[in-house]
Design a protein around this motif. Structure first.
Motif, PDB file in Angstrom:
ATOM      1  N   LEU A  61       0.843  -1.192   0.000  1.00 49.65           N
ATOM      2  CA  LEU A  61       0.000   0.000   0.000  1.00 49.65           C
ATOM      3  C   LEU A  61       0.877   1.240   0.000  1.00 49.65           C
ATOM      4  N   ASN A  62       0.775   2.023  -1.058  1.00 49.54           N
ATOM      5  CA  ASN A  62       1.426   3.325  -1.136  1.00 49.54           C
ATOM      6  C   ASN A  62       0.367   4.379  -0.840  1.00 49.54           C
ATOM      7  N   THR A  63       0.592   5.181   0.182  1.00 45.91           N
ATOM      8  CA  THR A  63      -0.457   6.065   0.659  1.00 45.91           C
ATOM      9  C   THR A  63       0.123   7.374   1.173  1.00 45.91           C
ATOM     10  N   ASN A  64      -0.727   8.253   1.676  1.00 50.10           N
ATOM     11  CA  ASN A  64      -0.265   9.550   2.171  1.00 50.10           C
ATOM     12  C   ASN A  64       0.160   9.485   3.634  1.00 50.10           C
ATOM     13  N   ASP A  65      -0.473   8.597   4.398  1.00 47.79           N
ATOM     14  CA  ASP A  65      -0.213   8.487   5.836  1.00 47.79           C
ATOM     15  C   ASP A  65      -0.363   7.020   6.220  1.00 47.79           C
ATOM     16  N   TRP A  66       0.743   6.283   6.153  1.00 45.24           N
ATOM     17  CA  TRP A  66       0.643   4.836   6.354  1.00 45.24           C
ATOM     18  C   TRP A  66       0.183   4.488   7.767  1.00 45.24           C
ATOM     19  N   GLU A  67       0.523   5.326   8.749  1.00 43.34           N
ATOM     20  CA  GLU A  67       0.150   4.988  10.121  1.00 43.34           C
ATOM     21  C   GLU A  67      -1.366   5.003  10.310  1.00 43.34           C
ATOM     22  N   SER A  68      -2.029   6.020   9.770  1.00 47.49           N
ATOM     23  CA  SER A  68      -3.488   6.039   9.887  1.00 47.49           C
ATOM     24  C   SER A  68      -4.117   4.963   9.009  1.00 47.49           C
ATOM     25  N   ALA A  69      -3.487   4.670   7.868  1.00 52.91           N
ATOM     26  CA  ALA A  69      -3.988   3.585   7.020  1.00 52.91           C
ATOM     27  C   ALA A  69      -3.897   2.256   7.751  1.00 52.91           C
ATOM     28  N   PHE A  70      -2.787   2.034   8.453  1.00 54.74           N
ATOM     29  CA  PHE A  70      -2.645   0.785   9.194  1.00 54.74           C
ATOM     30  C   PHE A  70      -3.735   0.662  10.251  1.00 54.74           C
ATOM     31  N   GLU A  71      -4.025   1.733  10.959  1.00 54.45           N
ATOM     32  CA  GLU A  71      -5.066   1.684  11.992  1.00 54.45           C
ATOM     33  C   GLU A  71      -6.408   1.310  11.379  1.00 54.45           C
ATOM     34  N   PHE A  72      -6.694   1.825  10.204  1.00 48.96           N
ATOM     35  CA  PHE A  72      -7.952   1.520   9.508  1.00 48.96           C
ATOM     36  C   PHE A  72      -8.038   0.022   9.190  1.00 48.96           C
ATOM     37  N   TYR A  73      -7.027  -0.506   8.532  1.00 47.47           N
ATOM     38  CA  TYR A  73      -7.062  -1.912   8.118  1.00 47.47           C
ATOM     39  C   TYR A  73      -6.948  -2.861   9.309  1.00 47.47           C
ATOM     40  N   SER A  74      -6.160  -2.486  10.289  1.00 46.98           N
ATOM     41  CA  SER A  74      -6.007  -3.338  11.465  1.00 46.98           C
ATOM     42  C   SER A  74      -7.321  -3.505  12.200  1.00 46.98           C
ATOM     43  N   ALA A  75      -8.057  -2.399  12.356  1.00 54.19           N
ATOM     44  CA  ALA A  75      -9.339  -2.448  13.059  1.00 54.19           C
ATOM     45  C   ALA A  75     -10.352  -3.323  12.316  1.00 54.19           C
ATOM     46  N   LEU A  76     -10.294  -3.310  10.988  1.00 52.62           N
ATOM     47  CA  LEU A  76     -11.267  -4.065  10.198  1.00 52.62           C
ATOM     48  C   LEU A  76     -10.898  -5.542  10.045  1.00 52.62           C
ATOM     49  N   PHE A  77      -9.623  -5.807   9.825  1.00 49.91           N
ATOM     50  CA  PHE A  77      -9.218  -7.145   9.396  1.00 49.91           C
ATOM     51  C   PHE A  77      -8.259  -7.853  10.344  1.00 49.91           C
ATOM     52  N   GLY A  78      -7.900  -7.225  11.451  1.00 51.20           N
ATOM     53  CA  GLY A  78      -7.027  -7.879  12.409  1.00 51.20           C
ATOM     54  C   GLY A  78      -5.574  -7.943  11.991  1.00 51.20           C
ATOM     55  N   TRP A  79      -5.157  -7.084  11.061  1.00 52.86           N
ATOM     56  CA  TRP A  79      -3.767  -7.076  10.641  1.00 52.86           C
ATOM     57  C   TRP A  79      -2.878  -6.532  11.760  1.00 52.86           C
ATOM     58  N   THR A  80      -1.644  -7.003  11.802  1.00 54.24           N
ATOM     59  CA  THR A  80      -0.695  -6.566  12.818  1.00 54.24           C
ATOM     60  C   THR A  80       0.605  -6.112  12.165  1.00 54.24           C
ATOM     61  N   LYS A  81       1.394  -5.376  12.928  1.00 55.65           N
ATOM     62  CA  LYS A  81       2.662  -4.865  12.409  1.00 55.65           C
ATOM     63  C   LYS A  81       3.759  -5.914  12.533  1.00 55.65           C
ATOM     64  N   GLY A  82       4.553  -6.025  11.490  1.00 54.17           N
ATOM     65  CA  GLY A  82       5.777  -6.794  11.538  1.00 54.17           C
ATOM     66  C   GLY A  82       6.942  -5.839  11.727  1.00 54.17           C
ATOM     67  N   GLU A  83       8.043  -6.147  11.084  1.00 52.99           N
ATOM     68  CA  GLU A  83       9.229  -5.295  11.181  1.00 52.99           C
ATOM     69  C   GLU A  83       8.990  -3.963  10.487  1.00 52.99           C
ATOM     70  N   ALA A  84       9.538  -2.895  11.042  1.00 54.44           N
ATOM     71  CA  ALA A  84       9.519  -1.581  10.407  1.00 54.44           C
ATOM     72  C   ALA A  84      10.904  -1.318   9.841  1.00 54.44           C
ATOM     73  N   MET A  85      10.992  -1.150   8.543  1.00 55.78           N
ATOM     74  CA  MET A  85      12.281  -0.965   7.881  1.00 55.78           C
ATOM     75  C   MET A  85      12.506   0.512   7.584  1.00 55.78           C
ATOM     76  N   ASP A  86      13.674   1.014   7.987  1.00 52.88           N
ATOM     77  CA  ASP A  86      14.036   2.405   7.742  1.00 52.88           C
ATOM     78  C   ASP A  86      14.565   2.535   6.318  1.00 52.88           C
ATOM     79  N   MET A  87      13.822   3.282   5.480  1.00 53.67           N
ATOM     80  CA  MET A  87      14.201   3.453   4.086  1.00 53.67           C
ATOM     81  C   MET A  87      14.881   4.796   3.837  1.00 53.67           C
ATOM     82  N   GLY A  88      15.421   5.395   4.887  1.00 47.24           N
ATOM     83  CA  GLY A  88      16.118   6.659   4.736  1.00 47.24           C
ATOM     84  C   GLY A  88      15.170   7.779   4.349  1.00 47.24           C
ATOM     85  N   ALA A  89      15.487   8.462   3.259  1.00 45.47           N
ATOM     86  CA  ALA A  89      14.676   9.586   2.815  1.00 45.47           C
ATOM     87  C   ALA A  89      13.264   9.162   2.413  1.00 45.47           C
TER      88      ALA A  89
END
Length: 255
Positions: free
Chosen positions: A144-172
């Motif tokens: 998912l390419n989006t404007n605000d991934w954190e709020s997008a994650f909250e949306f999908y997590s609440a609906l479908f039970g998705w959870t966070k895995g590793e967070a990768m630092d992509m620099g810029a």
């Protein structure tokens, strides 16, 4: 294991189904056959005869007004109830819950930032024995390419039970947040490096050799817009546009 909340089907909505069928058969290696459904012209894309995806025209009555795109179907227990939850959470509905005769019930929706996807409840509870990634022709990654991934994650997590895995630092480019369902990693979310781009899901189709697939894209009038680049696991990815202007992505080794 519950499969609710997982991607179970993929569908191309296109302005030219016949041309799109020939393109993807050449690039990915899918077979194709008519679904036999008298109510809609629908082509099933296959791996060794097993249905893994479909395609249909954007001018079909059941998807009127929906843009051409690749769309993933998320399995839910109740399409109507999930649509109500999506509306309450600030999402939109492009196609209200609709029955597909002898198949199931679906709806085309979008998250609050505008990324479209589908909900699906099949008539049959048994899951067919379908090939799994990295089998060529299967979808091996959901991004998912989006404007605000954190709020997008909250949306999908609440609906479908998705959870966070590793967070990768992509620099810029910021954070590349891996996403899991029942402990199984299946995709990621990130902020689009081009803020003006519309939020969208990108589906990575597995191929046997990324370089050969790149050549096949060019042979048939598609255009590679990113990559190939190497990613973890000795895999390579590219993003492209088909001759009808629909974005897609490929994932595979480099021979």
């Amino acid at each position: 294991m519950s499969y609710s909340g997982t991607f179970i089907w993929y569908e191309l909505l296109t302005a030219d189904p016949q041309a799109a069928e020939e393109f993807y058969k050449h690039v990915v290696g899918w077979g194709a056959k008519d679904s036999g459904n008298p109510s809609v012209k629908y082509t099933l894309l296959t791996i060794d005869g097993t249905h893994v995806a479909g395609l249909m025209a954007t001018n079909d009555a059941c998807v009127t007004g929906v843009d051409a795109m690749w769309s993933g179907h998320i399995l839910v227990d109740d399409v109507d109830a999930m649509v109500a939850r999506i509306k309450a959470a600030g999402g939109k509905v492009h196609v209200e819950p609709t029955d597909i005769p002898h198949t199931g019930r679906f709806a085309i929706v979008a998250d609050p930032q505008g990324a479209s996807f589908q909900l699906f409840k099949p008539l049959m509870d048994d899951r067919p024995n379908v090939p799994t990634p990295p089998t060529p022709g299967t979808v091996g990654w959901h991004e998912l390419n989006t404007n605000d991934w954190e709020s997008a994650f909250e949306f999908y997590s609440a609906l479908f039970g998705w959870t966070k895995g590793e967070a990768m630092d992509m620099g810029a480019m910021g954070t590349y947040q891996l996403v899991e369902r029942d402990g199984q990693m299946f995709g990621a979310m990130m902020n689009n490096p081009e803020p003006s781009s519309r939020p969208a899901w990108c589906y990575y189709i597995c191929v046997d050799d990324i370089a050969a697939a790149e050549s096949r894209i060019n042979d048939k009038g598609g255009k590679v817009v990113f990559g190939p680049v190497q990613v973890p696991g000795d895999q390579w990815v590219l993003q492209a546009v088909d001759p009808q202007g629909v974005s897609f992505a490929l994932l595979g080794p480099r021979a």
